[in-house]
Scaffold this motif. Sequence first.
Motif, PDB file in Angstrom:
ATOM      1  N   ARG A  90       0.608  -1.499  -0.035  1.00 37.91           N
ATOM      2  CA  ARG A  90      -0.184  -0.127   0.230  1.00 37.91           C
ATOM      3  C   ARG A  90       0.482   1.034  -0.619  1.00 37.91           C
ATOM      4  O   ARG A  90       0.815   2.515  -0.581  1.00 37.91           O
ATOM      5  N   LEU A  91       1.892   1.018   0.939  1.00 35.86           N
ATOM      6  CA  LEU A  91       3.104   2.040   0.314  1.00 35.86           C
ATOM      7  C   LEU A  91       3.759   2.586  -0.872  1.00 35.86           C
ATOM      8  O   LEU A  91       3.577   3.585  -0.920  1.00 35.86           O
ATOM      9  N   MET A  92       3.920   1.856  -1.537  1.00 34.53           N
ATOM     10  CA  MET A  92       4.574   1.733  -2.702  1.00 34.53           C
ATOM     11  C   MET A  92       3.595   2.693  -3.463  1.00 34.53           C
ATOM     12  O   MET A  92       3.610   3.193  -4.097  1.00 34.53           O
ATOM     13  N   ASP A  93       2.411   2.223  -3.577  1.00 35.42           N
ATOM     14  CA  ASP A  93       1.001   2.256  -4.301  1.00 35.42           C
ATOM     15  C   ASP A  93       1.098   3.937  -4.085  1.00 35.42           C
ATOM     16  O   ASP A  93       1.291   5.184  -4.709  1.00 35.42           O
ATOM     17  N   ALA A  94       1.006   4.133  -2.415  1.00 38.56           N
ATOM     18  CA  ALA A  94       0.584   5.835  -2.374  1.00 38.56           C
ATOM     19  C   ALA A  94       1.633   6.329  -2.847  1.00 38.56           C
ATOM     20  O   ALA A  94       1.639   7.891  -2.796  1.00 38.56           O
ATOM     21  N   THR A  95       2.656   6.118  -3.145  1.00 42.85           N
ATOM     22  CA  THR A  95       4.425   6.699  -3.442  1.00 42.85           C
ATOM     23  C   THR A  95       4.562   6.907  -4.830  1.00 42.85           C
ATOM     24  O   THR A  95       5.289   7.141  -4.897  1.00 42.85           O
ATOM     25  N   GLY A  96       3.397   6.022  -6.142  1.00 43.24           N
ATOM     26  CA  GLY A  96       3.853   5.403  -6.732  1.00 43.24           C
ATOM     27  C   GLY A  96       5.177   4.691  -7.230  1.00 43.24           C
ATOM     28  O   GLY A  96       5.685   5.431  -8.280  1.00 43.24           O
ATOM     29  N   LEU A  97       5.050   3.583  -6.558  1.00 41.28           N
ATOM     30  CA  LEU A  97       6.641   3.186  -6.547  1.00 41.28           C
ATOM     31  C   LEU A  97       6.165   1.649  -8.049  1.00 41.28           C
ATOM     32  O   LEU A  97       5.635   1.297  -7.001  1.00 41.28           O
ATOM     33  N   ARG A  98       6.476   1.824  -8.446  1.00 35.62           N
ATOM     34  CA  ARG A  98       5.743   0.846  -9.419  1.00 35.62           C
ATOM     35  C   ARG A  98       6.524  -0.801  -9.218  1.00 35.62           C
ATOM     36  O   ARG A  98       6.298  -1.404  -8.943  1.00 35.62           O
ATOM     37  N   GLN A  99       7.995  -0.548  -8.851  1.00 34.15           N
ATOM     38  CA  GLN A  99       8.842  -1.746  -8.834  1.00 34.15           C
ATOM     39  C   GLN A  99      10.449  -0.851  -7.630  1.00 34.15           C
ATOM     40  O   GLN A  99      10.427   0.405  -7.047  1.00 34.15           O
ATOM     41  N   ALA A 100      10.331  -1.724  -6.691  1.00 35.24           N
ATOM     42  CA  ALA A 100      11.810  -1.705  -5.885  1.00 35.24           C
ATOM     43  C   ALA A 100      12.971  -2.423  -6.030  1.00 35.24           C
ATOM     44  O   ALA A 100      12.718  -3.855  -5.992  1.00 35.24           O
ATOM     45  N   VAL A 101      13.497  -2.593  -5.349  1.00 37.20           N
ATOM     46  CA  VAL A 101      15.290  -3.341  -4.809  1.00 37.20           C
ATOM     47  C   VAL A 101      14.834  -3.134  -4.202  1.00 37.20           C
ATOM     48  O   VAL A 101      14.827  -1.812  -3.010  1.00 37.20           O
ATOM     49  N   LEU A 102      14.303  -4.410  -2.810  1.00 30.11           N
ATOM     50  CA  LEU A 102      14.486  -4.142  -1.401  1.00 30.11           C
ATOM     51  C   LEU A 102      15.685  -4.595  -1.217  1.00 30.11           C
ATOM     52  O   LEU A 102      16.297  -5.442  -1.131  1.00 30.11           O
ATOM     53  N   PHE A 103      15.851  -4.236   0.001  1.00 32.95           N
ATOM     54  CA  PHE A 103      17.139  -3.809   0.880  1.00 32.95           C
ATOM     55  C   PHE A 103      16.550  -4.289   2.283  1.00 32.95           C
ATOM     56  O   PHE A 103      15.286  -3.994   3.066  1.00 32.95           O
ATOM     57  N   GLY A 104      16.673  -5.398   2.917  1.00 36.10           N
ATOM     58  CA  GLY A 104      16.195  -5.400   4.141  1.00 36.10           C
ATOM     59  C   GLY A 104      17.506  -5.555   5.035  1.00 36.10           C
ATOM     60  O   GLY A 104      18.772  -6.628   4.746  1.00 36.10           O
ATOM     61  N   HIS A 105      17.091  -5.683   6.744  1.00 35.70           N
ATOM     62  CA  HIS A 105      18.484  -6.221   7.379  1.00 35.70           C
ATOM     63  C   HIS A 105      17.858  -6.781   8.745  1.00 35.70           C
ATOM     64  O   HIS A 105      17.089  -6.634   8.883  1.00 35.70           O
ATOM     65  N   SER A 106      18.302  -8.011   8.992  1.00 35.09           N
ATOM     66  CA  SER A 106      18.413  -8.195  10.077  1.00 35.09           C
ATOM     67  C   SER A 106      16.509  -9.393   9.174  1.00 35.09           C
ATOM     68  O   SER A 106      16.447  -9.611   8.162  1.00 35.09           O
ATOM     69  N   ILE A 107      15.907  -9.316  10.095  1.00 30.20           N
ATOM     70  CA  ILE A 107      14.251  -9.550  10.240  1.00 30.20           C
ATOM     71  C   ILE A 107      13.359  -9.245   8.927  1.00 30.20           C
ATOM     72  O   ILE A 107      12.701  -9.457   8.040  1.00 30.20           O
ATOM     73  N   ARG A 121       6.315  -9.168  -8.678  1.00 30.14           N
ATOM     74  CA  ARG A 121       6.615  -8.343 -10.501  1.00 30.14           C
ATOM     75  C   ARG A 121       6.749  -6.775  -9.895  1.00 30.14           C
ATOM     76  O   ARG A 121       7.129  -5.930 -10.767  1.00 30.14           O
ATOM     77  N   ARG A 122       6.767  -6.434  -8.524  1.00 26.26           N
ATOM     78  CA  ARG A 122       7.097  -5.504  -7.960  1.00 26.26           C
ATOM     79  C   ARG A 122       8.475  -5.354  -7.778  1.00 26.26           C
ATOM     80  O   ARG A 122       9.502  -4.253  -7.160  1.00 26.26           O
ATOM     81  N   VAL A 123       8.870  -6.098  -7.302  1.00 25.19           N
ATOM     82  CA  VAL A 123      10.412  -6.166  -6.828  1.00 25.19           C
ATOM     83  C   VAL A 123      11.698  -6.542  -7.990  1.00 25.19           C
ATOM     84  O   VAL A 123      11.379  -7.630  -8.924  1.00 25.19           O
ATOM     85  N   LYS A 124      12.902  -5.899  -8.383  1.00 23.05           N
ATOM     86  CA  LYS A 124      13.322  -5.687  -9.430  1.00 23.05           C
ATOM     87  C   LYS A 124      14.538  -6.277  -8.465  1.00 23.05           C
ATOM     88  O   LYS A 124      15.354  -7.455 -10.027  1.00 23.05           O
ATOM     89  N   GLY A 125      15.362  -5.982  -7.555  1.00 22.48           N
ATOM     90  CA  GLY A 125      16.103  -7.094  -6.996  1.00 22.48           C
ATOM     91  C   GLY A 125      16.427  -6.697  -5.545  1.00 22.48           C
ATOM     92  O   GLY A 125      14.980  -6.564  -4.867  1.00 22.48           O
ATOM     93  N   LEU A 126      16.603  -8.129  -5.172  1.00 22.59           N
ATOM     94  CA  LEU A 126      16.913  -7.404  -3.374  1.00 22.59           C
ATOM     95  C   LEU A 126      18.207  -7.774  -2.614  1.00 22.59           C
ATOM     96  O   LEU A 126      19.839  -8.017  -3.796  1.00 22.59           O
ATOM     97  N   VAL A 127      18.764  -6.753  -1.693  1.00 14.07           N
ATOM     98  CA  VAL A 127      19.923  -6.650  -0.870  1.00 14.07           C
ATOM     99  C   VAL A 127      19.380  -7.479   0.020  1.00 14.07           C
ATOM    100  O   VAL A 127      18.948  -6.372   0.880  1.00 14.07           O
TER     101      VAL A 127
END
Length: 302
Positions: A90-107, A121-127
Amino acid sequence: MGRFFRQDFLPLADGTRIYYQLLGEPRGDAPAMVLCDGLGCDGFAWKYLAPYLARHHRVLRWHYRGHGRSSVPRDLARLGMLYTCDDLARLMDATGLRQAVLFGHSIGVQVALEFHRRHARRVKGLVLICGSYGNPLDTFHDSTVLKRLFPLLRRTVERYPRPAARLVRAVLSTELAMQVAILVELNRERIARQDMVPYFKHLASMDPVVFVRTLESMAQHSARDHLPYVDVPTLIIGGGRDKFTPVRLSREMARDIPGAELLLLPQGTHTVPLEYRDTVELQVGRFLQGRLGLSPPPGTRG
């Protein structure tokens, strides 16, 4: 942090308000960088990496329910992994972000992997940094002690939330607690005390019921079965001295995620982005350019 900065709250239908920041100029159709925190965190691990990325990319920082500046849901049953993934969509929708590289730390690694399962389809890459695919109580310090103690801890916090909050605040507000953590859990030769202050302040002020309920959800979650189906470029970064998420978990993810890259820092602990700032920035920049065709931020340090 770049020329652009915006912060706001996203109100949700159940009354929860999710806090977020947008950094960096929009880059047309280029994917944004979305930063997913660890449990009990409000962004301390991204102190250096966020402004680095914002030099050349759009960056979204956000706080989970009951974390940081996001509100505690009126219904405390509405906490955990599924709500976290829905909130991010929902946050990506609200901010107009169609795709993202998701960075995750720990959990946040679990969050990123589960989000890919649900919204590939909304994930372009993972770190994925200093984290695991799931069931963190099973692997904390490579021991089952915390898993065995957790039911008692959760019941105690649920029954006595106010005394529990006062006790946590009193303990974590002491200099001794910070120094013991730095000595026992972190690389004291590489971590700066001031980099840990925001973490201790946030954790000391957090609602303990929110903490244990969120942890319970994460402890019951695993994305291990999804690892072979991750179909986007993935960079995994682990610390050889990480006691929260032992480095073998990073190796397992790198083995099971097709084409994943692995950066292991033998002396790194659970705070690798703070301890090895230059190395992490260099590797992330190379990954974004080489695997995703995205220009690295200018002024990359070696």
